[in-house]
Write a protein that holds these residues in place. Structure first.
Motif, PDB file in Angstrom:
ATOM      1  N   ASN A  63       0.561 -14.898  13.091  1.00  0.00           N
ATOM      2  CA  ASN A  63      -0.319 -15.732  13.915  1.00  0.00           C
ATOM      3  C   ASN A  63       0.296 -17.062  14.327  1.00  0.00           C
ATOM      4  O   ASN A  63      -0.377 -17.895  14.917  1.00  0.00           O
ATOM      5  N   GLN A  64       1.554 -17.262  13.995  1.00  0.00           N
ATOM      6  CA  GLN A  64       2.188 -18.533  14.291  1.00  0.00           C
ATOM      7  C   GLN A  64       3.697 -18.344  14.421  1.00  0.00           C
ATOM      8  O   GLN A  64       4.232 -17.291  14.091  1.00  0.00           O
ATOM      9  N   TYR A  93       5.405 -25.534  12.407  1.00  0.00           N
ATOM     10  CA  TYR A  93       4.659 -24.308  12.683  1.00  0.00           C
ATOM     11  C   TYR A  93       3.758 -24.527  13.884  1.00  0.00           C
ATOM     12  O   TYR A  93       3.006 -25.509  13.932  1.00  0.00           O
ATOM     13  N   ILE A  94       3.847 -23.620  14.842  1.00  0.00           N
ATOM     14  CA  ILE A  94       3.046 -23.680  16.066  1.00  0.00           C
ATOM     15  C   ILE A  94       2.166 -22.447  16.123  1.00  0.00           C
ATOM     16  O   ILE A  94       2.647 -21.327  15.894  1.00  0.00           O
ATOM     17  N   ASP A  99       8.271 -17.345  22.728  1.00  0.00           N
ATOM     18  CA  ASP A  99       9.304 -16.367  23.064  1.00  0.00           C
ATOM     19  C   ASP A  99      10.684 -16.904  22.682  1.00  0.00           C
ATOM     20  O   ASP A  99      11.105 -17.961  23.167  1.00  0.00           O
ATOM     21  N   PRO A 100      11.404 -16.183  21.814  1.00  0.00           N
ATOM     22  CA  PRO A 100      12.739 -16.639  21.407  1.00  0.00           C
ATOM     23  C   PRO A 100      13.737 -16.737  22.557  1.00  0.00           C
ATOM     24  O   PRO A 100      14.732 -17.453  22.451  1.00  0.00           O
ATOM     25  N   ASP A 135       0.529 -26.893  12.508  1.00  0.00           N
ATOM     26  CA  ASP A 135      -0.351 -26.877  13.693  1.00  0.00           C
ATOM     27  C   ASP A 135       0.180 -27.793  14.794  1.00  0.00           C
ATOM     28  O   ASP A 135      -0.549 -28.600  15.373  1.00  0.00           O
ATOM     29  N   ALA A 136       1.453 -27.662  15.079  1.00  0.00           N
ATOM     30  CA  ALA A 136       2.119 -28.612  15.967  1.00  0.00           C
ATOM     31  C   ALA A 136       1.957 -28.249  17.435  1.00  0.00           C
ATOM     32  O   ALA A 136       1.774 -27.090  17.795  1.00  0.00           O
ATOM     33  N   ARG A 137       2.031 -29.278  18.254  1.00  0.00           N
ATOM     34  CA  ARG A 137       2.220 -29.109  19.688  1.00  0.00           C
ATOM     35  C   ARG A 137       3.703 -29.348  19.947  1.00  0.00           C
ATOM     36  O   ARG A 137       4.307 -30.240  19.346  1.00  0.00           O
ATOM     37  N   VAL A 138       4.293 -28.552  20.810  1.00  0.00           N
ATOM     38  CA  VAL A 138       5.733 -28.642  21.036  1.00  0.00           C
ATOM     39  C   VAL A 138       6.020 -28.816  22.515  1.00  0.00           C
ATOM     40  O   VAL A 138       5.358 -28.207  23.358  1.00  0.00           O
TER      41      VAL A 138
END
Length: 198
Positions: A63-64, A93-94, A99-100, A135-138
């Motif tokens: 889920n992340q 963790y996002i 997509d890698p 729970d980061a925003r990137v």
């Protein structure tokens, strides 16, 4: 100078200050941030953090997505100032899938989120304690264009005392090329503060 002009000028300055970071990782001026140095040196695992760096590893989970990031201090706009030395690494963790093929190793990111308990892992055989942002925003930084000024000589028509003729001249050309953020080996110098103690 009128009061109205002063108020408008101060408002514009405040907006300019808020606009220095990209929207996904922007925060209010009154939000206190925990620096990478404080998190690693004092083992702080709470508070809000906004750190920049270069992706070292990406792993999608159920889920992340887990990003391992080589930390570099950010410039005034948030983009990491990449060099051949770094203070260490961190994990973020996002929620959801990244997509890698887009979030590739070597690309620059800035992340914003809440610190949580550090995570123990390895960099090759070296045991390492990673500060963790959950729970980061990137924000994925676009490739930088590098502009290079080239000075070279070329024949040009120029006046001589008694006649016109050709002689060497100087011209300045600007070359634009894509700047790759992919790095070679980087030196991690954190005085072993992240080394897991036996």
């Amino acid at each position: 100078m009128s009061k109205k002009f002063v108020v408008v000028a101060l408002s514009l300055m405040a907006l300019a200050g808020c606009a220095s970071y990209p929207e996904p990782v922007r925060i209010a001026d009154n939000v206190a941030l925990t620096s990478y140095e404080n998190a690693t040196q004092q083992n702080i695992d709470f508070g809000t953090a906004r750190w920049s760096g270069v992706i070292a590893e990406i792993s999608n989970q159920a889920n992340q997505t887990r990003l391992e990031v080589v930390y570099f201090p950010s410039g005034s706009n948030g983009r990491p100032s990449v060099s051949d030395q770094t203070q260490g690494r961190f994990v973020t963790y996002i929620k959801g899938f990244l997509d890698p093929m887009v979030y590739q190793r070597g690309k620059s990111v800035t992340v914003l989120g809440e610190l949580t308990r550090a995570e123990v892992g390895k960099v090759d055989e070296y045991e390492y304690r990673y500060p963790v942002i959950k729970d980061a925003r990137v924000y994925l930084w676009p490739k930088q264009e590098e502009r290079i000024e080239v000075i070279d000589t070329w024949p040009m028509m120029r006046p001589y005392p008694y006649y016109w003729g050709y002689s060497p001249g100087i011209r300045v050309r600007t070359i634009t090329k894509q700047h790759s953020t992919i790095q070679g080996p980087v030196h991690v110098d954190n005085n072993k503060q992240n080394k897991v103690q036996p």
